[in-house]
Write an enzyme that holds these catalytic residues in place. Sequence first.
Site, PDB file in Angstrom:
ATOM      1  N   HIS A 136       0.809  -1.220   0.000  1.00 34.30           N
ATOM      2  CA  HIS A 136       0.000   0.000   0.000  1.00 34.30           C
ATOM      3  C   HIS A 136       0.848   1.278   0.000  1.00 34.30           C
ATOM      4  CE1 HIS A 136       0.766   1.058   4.212  1.00 34.30           C
ATOM      5  NE2 HIS A 136       0.864  -0.250   4.371  1.00 34.30           N
ATOM      6  N   HIS A 145      12.493  -1.005 -12.738  1.00 29.66           N
ATOM      7  CA  HIS A 145      12.265  -2.453 -12.879  1.00 29.66           C
ATOM      8  C   HIS A 145      12.348  -3.114 -11.505  1.00 29.66           C
ATOM      9  CE1 HIS A 145      13.551  -6.386 -15.173  1.00 29.66           C
ATOM     10  NE2 HIS A 145      12.666  -6.622 -14.231  1.00 29.66           N
TER      11      HIS A 145
END
Length: 209
Positions: A136, A145
Amino acid sequence: MNPGIVVVGAGGHAKVCIELLRDMGLPVAFCVGGVEDPDLCAGVLVLKGDEHLERLIKEGYSRAFIALGSNLLREKLAQQVESLGFQLVKAISPHAVVSPSAKLGSGVAIMAGAIINAEASIGRLAIVNTGATVDHDCTIGDVTHIAPQCALAGNVTVGSKTFLGVGTKVIPKIDIGESVILGAGSVVVRNIQSHTTAVGVPAKVIKTV
Ligand SMILES: CC(C)(COP(=O)(O)OP(=O)(O)OC[C@H]1O[C@@H](n2cnc3c(N)ncnc32)[C@H](O)[C@@H]1OP(=O)(O)O)[C@@H](O)C(=O)NCCC(=O)NCCS
């Protein structure tokens, strides 16, 4: 307009992305790769040379996906295809779990088994690779990446063009800068400055560029 997607790249990462796009029910028309690439990538014909991109847009192809694992190459080719007029599609595996409150930028790749939790934000051209979890309120920068099996706890910020090696773990509320490389298996318990390489448990900077 031709609905077929032009995949830029023809290596291992492209193979996974093509299968993912098919899983989404999207048609893949061609790959555009280099002379050293194979003739077929996941059964898709590989056109060799970037000059094919200009021809394909004239022939009515308008959607592209940049399937290159290298952050720098992915950014460069995205600029090239967008300046030709292609639109970048998002590749989101049906086997990923993406919160309805998460935000995903254009050209992202969210691989099978990835989980993106509430109010996380994933920048354009970012990759959240196989089985990686972004919890979250995390913010992942553009062209970053996150390799397979990484786990980012809540409220982590990662800058642009950063690479988190396979299995990197990050505790809550950490800031990782831009153009950082984290070695495979790192555990990040302190903020990491931009333009550095860090490895180990806990992760320590070994190089500054
Ligand atoms: C960190 C990494 C990028 C190598 O960086 P590099 O700048 O080429 O560094 P080197 O290989 O020269 O290693 C430098 C030192 O760090 C150590 N090191 C390298 N990677 C390490 C890692 N993941 N964890 C712990 N130590 C590591 C090396 O043993 C070496 O130590 P030494 O100086 O005591 O011998 C690479 O080892 C790595 O972990 N890559 C991740 C690849 C990956 O996850 N790919 C996923 C693709 S989807």
